[in-house]
Design a protein around this motif. Structure first.
Motif, mmCIF file in Angstrom:
data_model
loop_
_atom_site.group_PDB
_atom_site.id
_atom_site.type_symbol
_atom_site.label_atom_id
_atom_site.label_comp_id
_atom_site.label_asym_id
_atom_site.label_seq_id
_atom_site.Cartn_x
_atom_site.Cartn_y
_atom_site.Cartn_z
ATOM 1 N N ILE A 142 11.859 -1.645 5.034
ATOM 2 C CA ILE A 142 10.426 -1.454 4.668
ATOM 3 C C ILE A 142 9.638 -1.306 6.061
ATOM 4 O O ILE A 142 8.972 -0.499 6.522
ATOM 5 C CB ILE A 142 9.913 -2.312 3.752
ATOM 6 C CG1 ILE A 142 10.359 -2.005 2.588
ATOM 7 C CG2 ILE A 142 8.254 -2.265 3.727
ATOM 8 C CD1 ILE A 142 9.982 -2.980 1.288
ATOM 9 N N GLN A 143 9.922 -2.636 6.917
ATOM 10 C CA GLN A 143 9.177 -2.754 8.375
ATOM 11 C C GLN A 143 9.654 -1.796 9.078
ATOM 12 O O GLN A 143 8.777 -1.145 9.921
ATOM 13 C CB GLN A 143 9.568 -4.241 8.826
ATOM 14 C CG GLN A 143 8.731 -5.294 7.975
ATOM 15 C CD GLN A 143 7.267 -4.881 7.741
ATOM 16 O OE1 GLN A 143 6.492 -4.648 8.567
ATOM 17 N NE2 GLN A 143 7.056 -5.119 6.650
ATOM 18 N N THR A 166 -2.674 3.721 2.484
ATOM 19 C CA THR A 166 -3.429 4.399 3.717
ATOM 20 C C THR A 166 -4.871 4.812 3.101
ATOM 21 O O THR A 166 -5.250 4.912 1.967
ATOM 22 C CB THR A 166 -3.018 5.596 4.153
ATOM 23 O OG1 THR A 166 -3.508 6.181 5.467
ATOM 24 C CG2 THR A 166 -2.709 6.791 3.177
ATOM 25 N N PHE A 203 8.325 6.565 1.171
ATOM 26 C CA PHE A 203 8.094 6.554 2.517
ATOM 27 C C PHE A 203 8.210 8.384 2.875
ATOM 28 O O PHE A 203 7.682 8.892 3.721
ATOM 29 C CB PHE A 203 9.114 5.833 3.398
ATOM 30 C CG PHE A 203 8.695 4.648 3.422
ATOM 31 C CD1 PHE A 203 7.754 4.168 4.530
ATOM 32 C CD2 PHE A 203 9.206 3.648 2.563
ATOM 33 C CE1 PHE A 203 7.399 2.792 4.612
ATOM 34 C CE2 PHE A 203 8.751 2.305 2.653
ATOM 35 C CZ PHE A 203 7.901 1.977 3.411
ATOM 36 N N LEU A 249 2.558 0.847 -0.385
ATOM 37 C CA LEU A 249 2.402 1.569 0.936
ATOM 38 C C LEU A 249 1.011 2.337 0.862
ATOM 39 O O LEU A 249 0.814 2.949 -0.348
ATOM 40 C CB LEU A 249 3.383 2.315 0.854
ATOM 41 C CG LEU A 249 3.411 3.327 2.251
ATOM 42 C CD1 LEU A 249 3.813 2.402 3.392
ATOM 43 C CD2 LEU A 249 4.706 4.317 2.265
ATOM 44 N N TRP A 263 -0.588 3.892 7.916
ATOM 45 C CA TRP A 263 0.099 3.203 6.784
ATOM 46 C C TRP A 263 0.353 1.603 6.836
ATOM 47 O O TRP A 263 0.562 1.431 7.887
ATOM 48 C CB TRP A 263 1.245 3.930 6.450
ATOM 49 C CG TRP A 263 0.916 5.516 5.851
ATOM 50 C CD1 TRP A 263 0.743 6.538 6.682
ATOM 51 C CD2 TRP A 263 0.802 5.960 4.613
ATOM 52 N NE1 TRP A 263 0.740 7.737 5.959
ATOM 53 C CE2 TRP A 263 0.520 7.471 4.590
ATOM 54 C CE3 TRP A 263 0.848 5.192 3.155
ATOM 55 C CZ2 TRP A 263 0.299 8.088 3.569
ATOM 56 C CZ3 TRP A 263 0.524 6.122 2.134
ATOM 57 C CH2 TRP A 263 0.517 7.379 2.373
ATOM 58 N N THR A 264 0.087 1.052 5.985
ATOM 59 C CA THR A 264 0.336 -0.533 5.731
ATOM 60 C C THR A 264 1.183 -0.843 4.595
ATOM 61 O O THR A 264 1.017 -0.052 3.538
ATOM 62 C CB THR A 264 -1.115 -1.405 5.722
ATOM 63 O OG1 THR A 264 -1.874 -0.997 4.706
ATOM 64 C CG2 THR A 264 -1.694 -0.750 7.032
ATOM 65 N N VAL A 265 1.714 -1.867 4.699
ATOM 66 C CA VAL A 265 2.408 -2.396 3.381
ATOM 67 C C VAL A 265 1.742 -3.678 2.813
ATOM 68 O O VAL A 265 1.505 -4.435 3.571
ATOM 69 C CB VAL A 265 3.818 -2.755 3.743
ATOM 70 C CG1 VAL A 265 4.645 -3.426 2.391
ATOM 71 C CG2 VAL A 265 4.866 -1.447 4.110
ATOM 72 N N ALA A 268 5.027 9.555 1.810
ATOM 73 C CA ALA A 268 3.893 9.261 2.842
ATOM 74 C C ALA A 268 3.709 10.053 4.093
ATOM 75 O O ALA A 268 2.919 10.567 4.726
ATOM 76 C CB ALA A 268 4.085 7.951 3.252
ATOM 77 N N LYS A 318 10.404 1.536 8.407
ATOM 78 C CA LYS A 318 9.936 2.912 8.045
ATOM 79 C C LYS A 318 8.472 2.703 8.228
ATOM 80 O O LYS A 318 8.033 3.691 8.696
ATOM 81 C CB LYS A 318 10.412 2.963 6.660
ATOM 82 C CG LYS A 318 11.698 3.276 6.319
ATOM 83 C CD LYS A 318 12.168 3.742 4.894
ATOM 84 C CE LYS A 318 13.432 4.394 4.654
ATOM 85 N NZ LYS A 318 14.004 5.438 5.357
ATOM 86 N N VAL A 319 7.821 1.510 7.815
ATOM 87 C CA VAL A 319 6.398 1.654 7.930
ATOM 88 C C VAL A 319 5.985 1.787 9.391
ATOM 89 O O VAL A 319 4.919 2.188 9.863
ATOM 90 C CB VAL A 319 5.794 0.520 7.272
ATOM 91 C CG1 VAL A 319 5.748 -0.807 8.152
ATOM 92 C CG2 VAL A 319 4.378 0.974 6.812
ATOM 93 N N SER A 320 6.542 1.149 10.481
ATOM 94 C CA SER A 320 6.534 1.211 11.867
ATOM 95 C C SER A 320 6.355 2.778 12.510
ATOM 96 O O SER A 320 5.872 2.979 13.336
ATOM 97 C CB SER A 320 7.313 0.387 12.666
ATOM 98 O OG SER A 320 8.711 0.821 12.632
#
Length: 93
Positions: free
Chosen positions: A10-11, A29, A83, A27, A20-22, A86, A13-15
């Motif tokens: 997760i970290q 935005t 993701f 997820l 976008w934040t978790v 997103a 992919k979100v980076s």
């Protein structure tokens, strides 16, 4: 049912997703537009990719702000489906 991602996945992919934040198992935005009409036009653009993916965001509209939350409800958290959608949403203006 889609496979849940690990916290490490997760970290990672979100980076790679700008804006976008978790938070917990979601997820998130928020997009801001000139006015309500532009906000609604943006939401309407989400219909086709969401339907094609068979994955639907939770959407909250407040005048010119659109809050989007993604989670895979039947899996109980974040999966690759969240993701992927997103990434698609990030490309929509």
């Amino acid at each position: 049912m889609a496979q849940l991602l690990t916290q490490t996945e997760i970290q990672e992919k979100v980076s790679g997703l700008s804006g976008w934040t978790v938070e917990g198992s979601k997820l998130k935005t928020t997009r801001t537009f000139k006015d309500f009409i532009q906000a609604i036009e943006f939401v309407n653009k989400l219909v086709e990719p969401s339907e094609s993916a068979g994955h639907h965001p939770d959407i909250e509209i407040s005048y010119n702000k659109v809050k989007i939350q993604l989670t895979t409800h039947d899996s109980g958290g974040l999966t690759p489906k969240d993701f992927h959608l997103a990434e698609v949403i990030s490309q929509i203006n």
